[in-house]
Design a protein around this motif. Structure first.
Motif, PDB file in Angstrom:
ATOM      1  N   VAL A 162       0.838  -1.205   0.000  1.00  0.00           N
ATOM      2  CA  VAL A 162       0.000   0.000   0.000  1.00  0.00           C
ATOM      3  C   VAL A 162       0.870   1.251   0.000  1.00  0.00           C
ATOM      4  CG1 VAL A 162      -1.665   1.346   1.346  1.00  0.00           C
ATOM      5  CG2 VAL A 162      -1.962  -1.134   1.106  1.00  0.00           C
ATOM      6  N   THR A 166       0.934   4.082  -2.763  1.00  0.00           N
ATOM      7  CA  THR A 166       0.576   5.411  -2.274  1.00  0.00           C
ATOM      8  C   THR A 166       1.578   6.456  -2.743  1.00  0.00           C
ATOM      9  OG1 THR A 166      -0.548   4.541  -0.313  1.00  0.00           O
ATOM     10  CG2 THR A 166       0.267   6.802  -0.191  1.00  0.00           C
ATOM     11  N   THR A 225      -7.810   8.761   0.262  1.00  0.00           N
ATOM     12  CA  THR A 225      -8.871   8.023   0.956  1.00  0.00           C
ATOM     13  C   THR A 225      -8.563   6.532   0.980  1.00  0.00           C
ATOM     14  OG1 THR A 225     -10.487   9.667   0.225  1.00  0.00           O
ATOM     15  CG2 THR A 225     -11.347   7.550   0.989  1.00  0.00           C
ATOM     16  N   TYR A 226      -8.197   5.986  -0.162  1.00  0.00           N
ATOM     17  CA  TYR A 226      -7.924   4.548  -0.271  1.00  0.00           C
ATOM     18  C   TYR A 226      -6.615   4.197   0.429  1.00  0.00           C
ATOM     19  CZ  TYR A 226     -11.504   5.091  -3.835  1.00  0.00           C
ATOM     20  OH  TYR A 226     -12.672   5.395  -4.497  1.00  0.00           O
ATOM     21  N   ARG A 229      -7.217   4.262   4.328  1.00  0.00           N
ATOM     22  CA  ARG A 229      -8.099   3.175   4.758  1.00  0.00           C
ATOM     23  C   ARG A 229      -7.373   1.836   4.694  1.00  0.00           C
ATOM     24  NH1 ARG A 229     -13.532   3.423   1.869  1.00  0.00           N
ATOM     25  NH2 ARG A 229     -12.295   2.754   0.064  1.00  0.00           N
ATOM     26  N   ALA A 230      -6.655   1.609   3.594  1.00  0.00           N
ATOM     27  CA  ALA A 230      -5.926   0.353   3.462  1.00  0.00           C
ATOM     28  C   ALA A 230      -4.805   0.249   4.496  1.00  0.00           C
ATOM     29  CB  ALA A 230      -5.353   0.225   2.050  1.00  0.00           C
ATOM     30  N   ASP A 247      -8.989  -1.559  -2.108  1.00  0.00           N
ATOM     31  CA  ASP A 247      -8.246  -0.302  -1.995  1.00  0.00           C
ATOM     32  C   ASP A 247      -6.943  -0.359  -2.781  1.00  0.00           C
ATOM     33  OD1 ASP A 247     -10.101   1.013  -0.357  1.00  0.00           O
ATOM     34  OD2 ASP A 247      -9.314   0.034   1.433  1.00  0.00           O
ATOM     35  N   ALA A 250      -7.805   0.224  -6.368  1.00  0.00           N
ATOM     36  CA  ALA A 250      -8.077   1.642  -6.632  1.00  0.00           C
ATOM     37  C   ALA A 250      -6.771   2.428  -6.747  1.00  0.00           C
ATOM     38  CB  ALA A 250      -8.950   2.220  -5.526  1.00  0.00           C
TER      39      ALA A 250
END
Length: 282
Positions: A162, A166, A225-226, A229-230, A247, A250
């Motif tokens: 993630v 990110t 946002t994703y 949350r992830a 997520d 996304a």
């Protein structure tokens, strides 16, 4: 890094070697301002201290929206604040470094070298990302070992995946901001609008579920946002890959769209500035 570059294919090795020089330059500059460097680290402790006592107030209210995150607001906001640093440095870092290069007169010289544009723009923020990673680790370690945040049983491999996605997605937004700076010299809508909206709607300080439905729809249009949350599910709930996959998917979509688009936009911005004769102007 230069030794590693010698053992790789020439094109990749040259890019890594040049990235290493960018990193060494920025590291040297940063450490030359030791007080500013130390004050940033001290500021981390003050932030964690403040959110710890704020969390005691919020946790006392037993907020239902925190149930998905084990009801622990301190751990929730700690992860939000720590990992939003990547968003902040991406949104402002590329543009700031480009602006500094314009003011110091090094931008035109760099663009005249054989170094390709993606290498220049991406390498310019390597130190910012590395230092941000150090700050994030300090946030998390302080939260865990000084203030008792429960982050010790997470899906760390999932969190790493993630994090990588990110950084890539956020970098696309940052390069777009730098493209505006290339043309307008001061002020860009990406930093102001996307940066502000991301911190407001992305769930940094409070769960997205608290927002009205129309704002939740807007929140679904931004990568932060994703990402948060992830990251929270991975670190707080030890979430499985099946839980993280929506997520992650996304974020992959954001990466595929934003990175090529941002590099194309930056290339066009440089071409515009050269044609307009304003490349060295600031």
């Amino acid at each position: 890094m230069n030794n590693l570059a010698l053992r790789l294919p020439p094109a990749i090795g040259q890019r890594l070697g040049k990235a290493g020089w960018f990193l060494h330059r920025d590291y040297t500059i940063e450490l030359s301002y030791k007080l500013a460097f130390l004050l940033q680290l001290v500021g981390i402790f003050l932030n964690v201290f403040m959110f710890y006592f704020l969390a005691r107030l919020v946790d006392g209210g037993n907020q239902p929206s925190l149930a998905a995150y084990n009801g622990d607001y301190f751990a929730f906001v700690l992860i939000g604040v720590a990992f939003s640093l990547y968003f902040t440095v991406a949104i402002s870092g590329f543009a700031k470094n480009l602006r500094d290069a314009q003011i110091t007169g090094t931008l035109e010289a760099m663009l005249l070298t054989p170094t390709d544009l993606p290498t220049i723009i991406i390498s310019s923020c390597l130190w910012d990302y590395l230092f941000t990673t150090l700050r994030v680790l300090i946030y998390l370690l302080l939260g865990m070992f000084v203030f008792g945040a429960n982050l010790g049983n997470g899906n760390y491999l999932g969190a790493l995946v993630v994090l990588i996605l990110t950084i890539v997605a956020f970098s696309g937004l940052g390069i777009m901001a730098a493209s505006f700076i290339m043309v307008t010299k001061r002020g860009d809508p990406v930093t102001t609008l996307v940066g502000g909206i991301g911190l407001l709607l992305g769930g940094v300080y409070y769960p997205v579920e608290l927002l009205p439905s129309w704002l939740q729809f807007c929140a679904a249009l931004i990568p932060v946002t994703y990402a948060l949350r992830a990251m929270r599910h991975a670190l707080l709930n030890n979430a499985s890959w099946s839980v993280l996959l929506p997520d992650i998917g996304a974020l992959v979509v954001f990466c595929v769209i934003l990175v090529p688009l941002s590099l194309f936009t930056f290339k066009q911005a440089v071409r515009w500035a050269k044609t307009d004769g304003s490349l060295a102007h600031y």
